[in-house]
Design a protein around this motif. Structure first.
Motif, PDB file in Angstrom:
ATOM      1  N   HIS A 106       0.771  -1.602  -0.076  1.00 36.58           N
ATOM      2  CA  HIS A 106       0.041  -0.118  -0.062  1.00 36.58           C
ATOM      3  C   HIS A 106       0.860   1.149  -0.015  1.00 36.58           C
TER       4      HIS A 106
ATOM      5  N   GLU B 169      -3.753   3.740   1.443  1.00 39.01           N
ATOM      6  CA  GLU B 169      -4.034   3.691   2.944  1.00 39.01           C
ATOM      7  C   GLU B 169      -4.071   5.049   3.312  1.00 39.01           C
TER       8      GLU B 169
ATOM      9  N   HIS C 108       4.228   7.003   3.618  1.00 37.77           N
ATOM     10  CA  HIS C 108       5.160   6.118   3.586  1.00 37.77           C
ATOM     11  C   HIS C 108       4.983   4.971   2.347  1.00 37.77           C
TER      12      HIS C 108
ATOM     13  N   GLU D 267       7.690   0.482   4.884  1.00 38.86           N
ATOM     14  CA  GLU D 267       7.052  -0.402   5.817  1.00 38.86           C
ATOM     15  C   GLU D 267       7.120  -1.838   5.173  1.00 38.86           C
TER      16      GLU D 267
HETATM   17 CO   LIG Z   1       0.862   1.614   6.179  1.00 40.29          CO
END
Ligand SMILES: [Co+2]
Ligand SMILES: CC[C@H](C(=O)O)C(=O)SCCNC(=O)CCNC(=O)[C@H](O)C(C)(C)COP(=O)(O)OP(=O)(O)OC[C@H]1O[C@@H](n2cnc3c(N)ncnc32)[C@H](O)[C@@H]1OP(=O)(O)O
Length: 135
Positions: A8, A55, A79, A129
Motif C-alpha cells: 500500500h 491507505e 510511506h 514499511e
Molecule cells: Co501503512
C-alpha cells in the motif's frame, strides 16, 4: 523472494471523512474498510487500486506518528509499504545490509498484517514499511 509488490501507499490526512470523499471521487469507488490501529494511534481507510492499495491515515492521538508528521509537514504521501513473505527473514537481511530497523519485532498493522518500519534516513528519505499477511 524479497519484496513481492507494493502492498500500500500510506497517505497522511487531517480529516479522514473528507479525504475518503476526495479519493472516492478520484478512484470512482468507495473505500473498502476503515480500521483503527490503537498501537499506532491511527485510523486507517483503504482503497483497492488494482493489485495495490491506498491507505489514508488520520491520527487518533496527539502523540501518534501521523500527528507528529502533520505538525511539521502538509498532508501527503507518508510511506511506502511492501508485501514480504517472511518478515523475520527480511528484517535479518535488511539489518545485515545496513538499513535502520525501527522495530525489529514485527507489530500489529491494519488489514491483518504484521509490520516493520525502516528509518527514512536509511532509505533515501522514504519511510518504508514491510508487511506480512498474518497466517
Ligand atoms: Co501503512
Ligand atoms: C501500522 C499501522 C498502519 C499499517 O500500514 O498497518 C501504518 O502504516 S501506521 C503509520 C504510522 N506509523 C509510523 O509511521 C511508524 C514509523 N514511524 C516512526 O517511527 C516515526 O514517524 C519516524 C522515526 C519515521 C519519524 O519520527 P519523528 O517524527 O519523531 O522524527 P522527526 O520528526 O524528527 O523525523 C526524523 C527525520 O525523519 C524525517 N521523517 C519523518 N517522518 C517521515 C516520513 N513519513 N517520510 C520521510 N521522512 C520522514 C523527518 O523529516 C526528519 O528528517 P530531517 O532530515 O531530520 O528533517
Amino acid at each position: 523472494m524479497n519484496f513481492r509488490k507494493i502492498e500500500h501507499i500510506g497517505i497522511a490526512v487531517a480529516d479522514l471523512e473528507k479525504s475518503n470523499q476526495l479519493f472516492k471521487k478520484l478512484f470512482g469507488k468507495e473505500h473498502f474498510k476503515t480500521e483503527i490501529v490503537e498501537g499506532e494511534g491511527v485510523e486507517t481507510s483503504f482503497f483497492q487500486v488494482g493489485e495495490t492499495k491506498v491507505e489514508l491515515l488520520q491520527a487518533t492521538r496527539h502523540d501518534s506518528p501521523i500527528a507528529k508528521y502533520l505538525e511539521k509537514k502538509s498532508e501527503g504521501v507518508h510511506h511506502l509499504a511492501f508485501d514480504v513473505e517472511d518478515i523475520h527473514a527480511e528484517v535479518g537481511r535488511l539489518k545485515r545490509e545496513g538499513f535502520e530497523i525501527l522495530n525489529e519485532t514485527p507489530k500489529e498493522g491494519a488489514d491483518n498484517k504484521l509490520v516493520v518500519f525502516l528509518h527514512p534516513r536509511s532509505t533515501n528519505g522514504v519511510l518504508v514499511e514491510l508487511c506480512q499477511e498474518k497466517k
